[in-house]
Design a protein around this motif. Structure first.
Motif, PDB file in Angstrom:
ATOM      1  N   ILE A 169       2.014  10.421  -8.507  1.00 16.08           N
ATOM      2  CA  ILE A 169       2.630  10.595  -7.187  1.00 16.08           C
ATOM      3  C   ILE A 169       3.344  11.950  -7.132  1.00 16.08           C
ATOM      4  O   ILE A 169       3.307  12.730  -8.068  1.00 16.08           O
ATOM      5  N   TRP A 170       3.982  12.244  -5.988  1.00 16.90           N
ATOM      6  CA  TRP A 170       4.632  13.537  -5.724  1.00 16.90           C
ATOM      7  C   TRP A 170       3.580  14.652  -5.822  1.00 16.90           C
ATOM      8  O   TRP A 170       2.595  14.620  -5.128  1.00 16.90           O
ATOM      9  N   GLN A 175      -0.032   9.713  -3.215  1.00 13.72           N
ATOM     10  CA  GLN A 175       0.468   9.110  -1.980  1.00 13.72           C
ATOM     11  C   GLN A 175      -0.306   9.568  -0.747  1.00 13.72           C
ATOM     12  O   GLN A 175      -0.214   8.962   0.313  1.00 13.72           O
ATOM     13  N   ARG A 178      -3.675   6.969   0.460  1.00 13.90           N
ATOM     14  CA  ARG A 178      -3.457   5.542   0.681  1.00 13.90           C
ATOM     15  C   ARG A 178      -4.526   4.921   1.562  1.00 13.90           C
ATOM     16  O   ARG A 178      -4.735   3.714   1.534  1.00 13.90           O
ATOM     17  N   THR A 191       7.827  13.278  -1.332  1.00 12.18           N
ATOM     18  CA  THR A 191       8.138  11.870  -1.105  1.00 12.18           C
ATOM     19  C   THR A 191       7.653  11.376   0.261  1.00 12.18           C
ATOM     20  O   THR A 191       7.723  10.177   0.542  1.00 12.18           O
ATOM     21  N   HIS A 193       4.859  10.118   2.784  1.00 13.12           N
ATOM     22  CA  HIS A 193       3.625   9.334   2.612  1.00 13.12           C
ATOM     23  C   HIS A 193       3.739   8.253   1.541  1.00 13.12           C
ATOM     24  O   HIS A 193       2.762   7.539   1.290  1.00 13.12           O
ATOM     25  N   LEU A 194       4.894   8.134   0.892  1.00 10.19           N
ATOM     26  CA  LEU A 194       5.061   7.050  -0.092  1.00 10.19           C
ATOM     27  C   LEU A 194       5.382   5.736   0.624  1.00 10.19           C
ATOM     28  O   LEU A 194       5.918   5.746   1.732  1.00 10.19           O
ATOM     29  N   ALA A 201       4.892  -0.807  -5.054  1.00  4.70           N
ATOM     30  CA  ALA A 201       4.741   0.583  -5.509  1.00  4.70           C
ATOM     31  C   ALA A 201       3.281   1.014  -5.443  1.00  4.70           C
ATOM     32  O   ALA A 201       2.369   0.187  -5.540  1.00  4.70           O
ATOM     33  N   LEU A 202       3.092   2.310  -5.308  1.00  6.49           N
ATOM     34  CA  LEU A 202       1.725   2.847  -5.410  1.00  6.49           C
ATOM     35  C   LEU A 202       1.214   2.616  -6.825  1.00  6.49           C
ATOM     36  O   LEU A 202       1.959   2.778  -7.790  1.00  6.49           O
ATOM     37  N   GLN A 235       8.303   0.066  -4.913  1.00  5.61           N
ATOM     38  CA  GLN A 235       8.395   1.527  -4.952  1.00  5.61           C
ATOM     39  C   GLN A 235       9.801   1.984  -5.323  1.00  5.61           C
ATOM     40  O   GLN A 235       9.992   3.010  -5.962  1.00  5.61           O
ATOM     41  N   ASN A 238      12.554   2.532  -9.503  1.00 10.84           N
ATOM     42  CA  ASN A 238      12.217   3.815 -10.143  1.00 10.84           C
ATOM     43  C   ASN A 238      12.210   3.779 -11.665  1.00 10.84           C
ATOM     44  O   ASN A 238      11.598   4.619 -12.304  1.00 10.84           O
TER      45      ASN A 238
END
Ligand code: FUB
Length: 350
Positions: A169-170, A175, A178, A191, A193-194, A201-202, A235, A238
């Motif tokens: 991600i990032w 993200q 999707r 961050t 589109h998360l 979580a993705l 998500q 962390n």
């Protein structure tokens, strides 16, 4: 990926306490994917350079251009750099940012799997083929069809099937995929589109490879990680949710999916009964290292297990100038992995 504030760290004390020295110190290396081929350890790392790109949360400062293969006769022994095995200028579809690679062997040929940004600035995953584990590797003219994002890790199961785990991600752009196509809408913030914090979580992705190991044999599937109640990790979790740096190893018939939690800097793992998952979160493997990123591989050599990982200790905290390291990894009698402190009793403090 923000630059670390490392002003408070006593690097001389930290380097004395470190459980491993850098395996090589003439170049910076990161993201070590280790395999045993013909009884010898081969490590496929990123080759970190300072290209002068400014730090940003998309990782633009990770501007790597080529790959070197490093070999070792045994984990405690000297490491040999075999020179440039593949350069971005020789990859027709790729433009920049040769991030974390992996490799595998089939029928005496060696396959280097690597992510890079294409000419549209989209991360894809490519394959290059060689006759030796150290290369040189000849790239396929196109990236793997329907590939996206970063950090490929290829696992060979006991039945001879090969699976690629990938995603990040990032800056790794996961993200943006999707809905199965690249979402190019602004903002470019890492961050955006998360999923929301209270949504699942993705997931990392997994796809079986074709017999030639040059393409996906199927549409990539989600690598689902469940919590102790069998609910998907969220998500906002962390400290446990997937960020990047997939790896898969098998121990006593169980599949262990390990990964980095990115902004909380842990290497964690989850276990399951099938290479496709689902996996249940099982704990941490490696506590945070110096530098923003953490990335690893796990390999068995002569009946012992090893964690290959990296940190920024040699560069005294420069996040994009990292060094690969190795230490023993222990599965306890219940199959849980003992947590590794990268600097022994020395603690990194905020
Ligand atoms: O080396 C560039 C990126 O940093 C990798 O692809 C990530 O896993 C992180 O280690």
């Amino acid at each position: 990926m923000p630059e670390d504030n490392t002003d408070h760290i006593d690097f001389d004390a930290l380097n004395r306490a470190a459980i491993s020295p850098p395996l090589v110190s003439h170049i910076y290396t990161a993201d070590p994917s280790a395999h045993v081929f013909n009884g010898k350890i081969y490590i496929y790392p990123s080759h970190d350079v300072d290209a002068g790109d400014a730090f940003d949360d998309l990782g633009s400062h990770f501007a790597m251009e080529d790959y070197h293969v490093i070999s070792m006769e045994s984990p405690g022994g000297p490491a040999t750099d075999h020179g440039v095995a593949l350069h971005v200028k020789d990859v027709p579809w790729a433009e920049r940012q040769m991030w974390a690679p992996d490799a595998h062997e089939k029928d005496g040929r060696y396959f280097l799997f690597f992510p890079a940004k294409d000419h549209e600035g989209i991360f894809r995953i490519g394959v290059a083929v060689g006759e030796s584990p150290t290369g040189p590797f000849i790239p396929q003219p196109q990236a793997i069809k329907n590939s996206f994002s970063i950090d490929p890790a290829v696992f060979k199961d006991d039945d001879g099937s090969y699976y690629m785990y990938f995603g990040g991600i990032w800056g790794g752009q996961l993200q943006r995929w999707r809905n199965r196509t690249f979402n190019a809408s602004q903002p470019e913030s890492p961050t955006a589109h998360l999923p929301k914090e209270d949504e699942p979580a993705l997931c990392a992705k997994v796809a079986k490879l074709t017999d030639e190991l040059l393409e996906f044999a199927e549409r990539p599937r989600d690598v689902l990680i469940l919590d102790e109640k069998e609910d998907p990790l969220l998500q906002g979790d962390n400290e446990r949710r997937f960020f990047e740096a997939s790896w898969l190893h098998k121990y006593n018939g169980k599949y262990y999916f390990s990964y980095s939690t990115g902004d909380t800097h842990f290497i964690c793992y989850a276990t399951g009964d099938d290479p496709y998952g689902p996996f249940t979160y099982a704990g941490k493997i490696l506590n945070p290292v110096v530098g923003w990123t953490s990335h690893h591989s796990i390999v068995e050599f002569n009946g012992e297990w090893y964690l290959f990982y990296h940190d920024s200790s040699l560069s005294r905290g420069v996040t994009h100038l990292r060094s690969i390291k190795v230490t023993r990894l222990v599965h306890d009698e219940n199959g849980f992995i003992q947590v590794i402190e990268p600097y022994g009793k020395f603690r990194l403090q905020e």
